[in-house]
Structure formats: structure tokens, C-alpha cells
Design a protein around this motif. Structure first.
Motif, PDB file in Angstrom:
ATOM      1  N   VAL A 197      -4.862  10.639   0.564  1.00  0.00           N
ATOM      2  CA  VAL A 197      -3.770   9.675   0.712  1.00  0.00           C
ATOM      3  C   VAL A 197      -2.501  10.473   1.009  1.00  0.00           C
ATOM      4  O   VAL A 197      -2.223  11.476   0.337  1.00  0.00           O
ATOM      5  N   ILE A 198      -1.748  10.050   2.031  1.00  0.00           N
ATOM      6  CA  ILE A 198      -0.494  10.748   2.354  1.00  0.00           C
ATOM      7  C   ILE A 198       0.661  10.033   1.649  1.00  0.00           C
ATOM      8  O   ILE A 198       0.917   8.859   1.898  1.00  0.00           O
ATOM      9  N   PRO A 199       1.335  10.714   0.735  1.00  0.00           N
ATOM     10  CA  PRO A 199       2.430  10.062   0.009  1.00  0.00           C
ATOM     11  C   PRO A 199       3.681   9.907   0.875  1.00  0.00           C
ATOM     12  O   PRO A 199       3.836  10.620   1.870  1.00  0.00           O
ATOM     13  N   ARG A 200       4.524   8.995   0.507  1.00  0.00           N
ATOM     14  CA  ARG A 200       5.857   8.962   1.110  1.00  0.00           C
ATOM     15  C   ARG A 200       6.591  10.210   0.627  1.00  0.00           C
ATOM     16  O   ARG A 200       6.643  10.482  -0.561  1.00  0.00           O
ATOM     17  N   GLN A 258       0.128   1.807   6.708  1.00  0.00           N
ATOM     18  CA  GLN A 258       0.870   1.626   5.478  1.00  0.00           C
ATOM     19  C   GLN A 258       0.210   0.475   4.729  1.00  0.00           C
ATOM     20  O   GLN A 258      -0.221  -0.494   5.342  1.00  0.00           O
ATOM     21  N   CYS A 259       0.131   0.599   3.430  1.00  0.00           N
ATOM     22  CA  CYS A 259      -0.541  -0.428   2.647  1.00  0.00           C
ATOM     23  C   CYS A 259       0.406  -1.584   2.373  1.00  0.00           C
ATOM     24  O   CYS A 259       0.911  -1.753   1.258  1.00  0.00           O
ATOM     25  N   GLU A 260       0.638  -2.363   3.416  1.00  0.00           N
ATOM     26  CA  GLU A 260       1.527  -3.512   3.298  1.00  0.00           C
ATOM     27  C   GLU A 260       0.793  -4.796   3.635  1.00  0.00           C
ATOM     28  O   GLU A 260      -0.296  -4.772   4.184  1.00  0.00           O
ATOM     29  N   TYR A 261       1.479  -5.888   3.356  1.00  0.00           N
ATOM     30  CA  TYR A 261       0.841  -7.194   3.452  1.00  0.00           C
ATOM     31  C   TYR A 261       0.192  -7.472   4.806  1.00  0.00           C
ATOM     32  O   TYR A 261      -0.925  -7.960   4.886  1.00  0.00           O
ATOM     33  N   PHE A 262       0.873  -7.126   5.919  1.00  0.00           N
ATOM     34  CA  PHE A 262       0.344  -7.459   7.234  1.00  0.00           C
ATOM     35  C   PHE A 262      -0.566  -6.388   7.835  1.00  0.00           C
ATOM     36  O   PHE A 262      -1.032  -6.518   8.948  1.00  0.00           O
ATOM     37  N   ALA A 263      -0.800  -5.331   7.078  1.00  0.00           N
ATOM     38  CA  ALA A 263      -1.565  -4.203   7.614  1.00  0.00           C
ATOM     39  C   ALA A 263      -2.954  -4.627   8.086  1.00  0.00           C
ATOM     40  O   ALA A 263      -3.418  -4.239   9.153  1.00  0.00           O
ATOM     41  N   GLY A 283     -11.793   6.738  10.697  1.00  0.00           N
ATOM     42  CA  GLY A 283     -11.300   6.396   9.386  1.00  0.00           C
ATOM     43  C   GLY A 283      -9.891   5.848   9.371  1.00  0.00           C
ATOM     44  O   GLY A 283      -9.130   6.002  10.329  1.00  0.00           O
ATOM     45  N   LEU A 284      -9.612   5.202   8.266  1.00  0.00           N
ATOM     46  CA  LEU A 284      -8.285   4.657   8.014  1.00  0.00           C
ATOM     47  C   LEU A 284      -7.582   5.606   7.056  1.00  0.00           C
ATOM     48  O   LEU A 284      -8.138   5.977   6.016  1.00  0.00           O
ATOM     49  N   LEU A 285      -6.382   6.008   7.448  1.00  0.00           N
ATOM     50  CA  LEU A 285      -5.616   6.942   6.625  1.00  0.00           C
ATOM     51  C   LEU A 285      -4.430   6.214   6.010  1.00  0.00           C
ATOM     52  O   LEU A 285      -3.576   5.688   6.721  1.00  0.00           O
ATOM     53  N   ARG A 286      -4.410   6.188   4.695  1.00  0.00           N
ATOM     54  CA  ARG A 286      -3.274   5.550   4.010  1.00  0.00           C
ATOM     55  C   ARG A 286      -2.090   6.510   4.026  1.00  0.00           C
ATOM     56  O   ARG A 286      -2.207   7.633   3.551  1.00  0.00           O
ATOM     57  N   VAL A 287      -0.992   6.069   4.638  1.00  0.00           N
ATOM     58  CA  VAL A 287       0.189   6.933   4.768  1.00  0.00           C
ATOM     59  C   VAL A 287       1.416   6.288   4.122  1.00  0.00           C
ATOM     60  O   VAL A 287       1.431   5.073   3.871  1.00  0.00           O
ATOM     61  N   MET A 288       2.437   7.115   3.901  1.00  0.00           N
ATOM     62  CA  MET A 288       3.695   6.669   3.277  1.00  0.00           C
ATOM     63  C   MET A 288       3.399   5.904   1.997  1.00  0.00           C
ATOM     64  O   MET A 288       4.040   4.898   1.693  1.00  0.00           O
ATOM     65  N   PHE A 289       2.425   6.402   1.271  1.00  0.00           N
ATOM     66  CA  PHE A 289       1.945   5.679   0.100  1.00  0.00           C
ATOM     67  C   PHE A 289       2.833   5.933  -1.120  1.00  0.00           C
ATOM     68  O   PHE A 289       3.215   7.070  -1.398  1.00  0.00           O
ATOM     69  N   ASP A 290       3.152   4.849  -1.815  1.00  0.00           N
ATOM     70  CA  ASP A 290       3.911   4.949  -3.060  1.00  0.00           C
ATOM     71  C   ASP A 290       3.136   4.218  -4.148  1.00  0.00           C
ATOM     72  O   ASP A 290       3.121   2.988  -4.189  1.00  0.00           O
ATOM     73  N   PRO A 291       2.462   4.971  -5.032  1.00  0.00           N
ATOM     74  CA  PRO A 291       1.580   4.352  -6.023  1.00  0.00           C
ATOM     75  C   PRO A 291       2.310   3.471  -7.043  1.00  0.00           C
ATOM     76  O   PRO A 291       1.687   2.668  -7.730  1.00  0.00           O
TER      77      PRO A 291
END
Ligand code: ADP
Ligand code: MG
Length: 261
Positions: free
Chosen positions: A217-220, A154-159, A185-193
Motif C-alpha cells: 500500500v502506498i501511503p500519502r 485512491q480508496c474513495e467512494y467513486f473509485a 493488479g490494483l495499487l492502493r495509493v495516497m492511502f491514509d489508514p
């Protein structure tokens, strides 16, 4: 030859299981032969693939302790098969937590899964391994047989911080146990643009890891979260949903990527 990938991240709740079952279904949908191995005693990937963990006769536990072969222990859900997304499941349940302790005494304890999977190598194009949220002996067994690691995040601060630990573990396994291992690879998941921070972390990831970041990118998407209670991956539950479409796109990206490996 089967390409073997671990879906790993030592954090819980980051989307490992959702990624594993939907990638498995997505790959099956585009014509790949897939085995999904559940290495988490919680058995969520097993249930989410339509196999009831409570009535499993043989599981990955028996395979690790060499009382069953993969060919004897694998199962397939009729529901998934009927939807054109069938894949084999080497399931898990709570019994697997005991394997951790029982294996400590054994020789080649990190290589048990690797040996077992070698026997079914010709049956599959892809073998996907859902890892538990820890860097345990079970995870080590997964990393020992894999060609690559897929890291959902998840693209969050502590990721990024958590990622450093995982990268170190993978380096050690690479040096000591498995020369084939690499982060695919790194997969961005639960992403909310719409969330600025997520966009920023996503940009940082790309700046730092370049083409190791998957394009998909996998969306939420709530349909992905609803699917497990019906015993199917989101790709089967609601094929038209944004989440399902993203996972099918990801499956296609994986197929294209292994051709370049
Ligand atoms: P892990 O296996 O890493 O513990 P899960 O795949 O079980 O993580 O996901 C944790 C929770 O988040 C689950 O309830 C799951 O349904 C939900 N979830 C995962 N991915 C998504 C997504 N893209 N959109 C919405 N919910 C998601
Ligand atoms: Mg999980």
C-alpha cells in the motif's frame, strides 16, 4: 524478454505518474534494467525522471511517427544514475498531443509503440508506460504492447465506478488487439489508514478483486509530492521516507509477481 506494464487509469490526479517514476526507480534500485515510456503530452514523468522535456531532441513522438528509433530517442539522468536508481527514459512533451491526430491516418496506428519497443526488448527486464488520463489512441498504443496493466487508485467512494470503465476497455483491447493483456493488479495509493472510508473501500476492493490487489500500500506522503520539483522520483529524493520505502517494497513485489506469471 522485457515485461511491459502500462500504468493506467482514465482519471487524472490519481497517482499514475508518481507510481510510474517511483516504480521505475525502485526496480532499478533492486537491480532491474528499466525503460520508462512517457505517453502523456504533459511530460510529467519525463521531468520527474530528470529529463528536461523542453530541450528533448527526440521523444516518443518521433518514435510513434517512425522518424527515430527507441535506441536513438532514449535518455538517462545522471542524477538518478549516481543514486543507483538509473533507468532509461523515452520522454514526451507537448508535441505528443499532435501525434494523436497525425496517427489517425496511418496504418496499424495502435501498434506503433509495440513495434518500436520490440527492437529494444533484449535491453530491459521491465518497460513501464505512463499513460495519459484518457482512453485515447496514445493509451491504446500503450495497452497494445503491454503484458499487464497496473491501476493506481485512491480508496474513495467513486473509485470502484471508474474502475468498471477501465476494466471494460481492457477487455475490449484484450479481445481485439492484444491477447496478452491482463490487469496485473490494483495499487492502493495516497492511502491514509486513519480515514475510515478509505479502510472500507480498501476492504471492498480486496473482497471483490482478491489477489489482484497488490499487498503493498502506498501511503500519502508529502516527500513523494515534493520530489518532482527536484527532477527525481521520491525513491531518490528521500530514500528513508515512508513513501519511498513503500515503492521499493512494491518493486520487490512486482519482481516476485512476474516470476509467478
Ligand atoms: P496522475 O499521473 O494520475 O495525474 P500524479 O502522479 O501526477 O497523478 O499525482 C497527482 C498529484 O498527487 C501530484 O501532485 C502528486 O505529487 C501527488 N501524489 C501522488 N501520489 C502521492 C502520495 N502517495 N502522497 C502524496 N502525494 C501524492
Ligand atoms: Mg500523470
Amino acid at each position: 524478454m522485457a515485461r511491459i506494464f502500462c500504468i493506467a487509469n482514465q482519471k487524472g490526479g490519481v497517482g499514475k505518474t508518481t507510481t510510474t517514476v517511483n516504480l521505475a526507480a525502485g526496480l532499478a534500485k533492486v537491480g532491474q534494467r528499466v525503460l520508462m515510456v512517457d505517453l502523456d503530452p504533459q511530460g510529467n514523468a519525463t521531468m520527474g525522471s530528470g529529463i528536461d522535456k523542453r530541450t528533448l531532441q527526440t521523444s516518443v513522438y518521433d518514435v510513434l511517427l517512425e522518424s527515430a528509433s527507441v535506441a536513438e530517442a532514449r535518455a538517462r539522468s545522471d542524477k538518478l544514475q549516481a543514486a543507483g536508481c538509473g533507468y532509461d527514459v523515452l520522454g514526451a512533451n507537448r508535441e505528443l498531443a499532435g501525434a494523436e491526430v497525425e496517427m489517425v491516418e496511418l496504418e496499424r496506428r495502435e501498434r506503433r509503440l509495440r513495434q518500436a519497443l520490440a527492437e529494444v526488448d533484449a535491453d530491459y527486464d521491465f518497460i513501464l508506460i505512463d499513460c495519459p488520463p484518457s482512453l485515447s489512441l496514445l493509451t491504446l498504443n500503450g495497452l497494445c504492447c503491454a503484458h499487464g496493466v497496473i491501476v493506481p487508485m485512491q480508496c474513495e467512494y467513486f473509485a470502484l465506478e471508474g474502475l468498471a470503465d477501465l476494466v471494460n476497455t481492457i477487455k475490449q483491447v484484450h479481445a481485439n488487439l492484444n491477447r496478452d493483456l491482463a490487469i496485473i493488479g490494483l495499487l492502493r495509493v495516497m492511502f491514509d489508514p486513519r480515514i475510515t472510508l478509505q479502510q472500507q473501500v480498501s476492504d471492498q476492493l480486496k473482497a471483490r478483486f482478491g489477489n489482484k490487489v497488490f499487498d503493498t500500500v502506498i501511503p500519502r506522503n508529502v516527500r513523494l509530492a515534493e520530489a518532482p520539483s527536484y527532477g527525481v522520483p521520491g525513491v531518490v529524493f528521500d530514500p528513508a521516507s515512508k513513501g519511498a520505502q513503500a515503492f521499493v517494497a512494491f518493486a520487490q513485489e512486482m519482481v516476485a509477481r512476474i516470476e509467478t506469471l
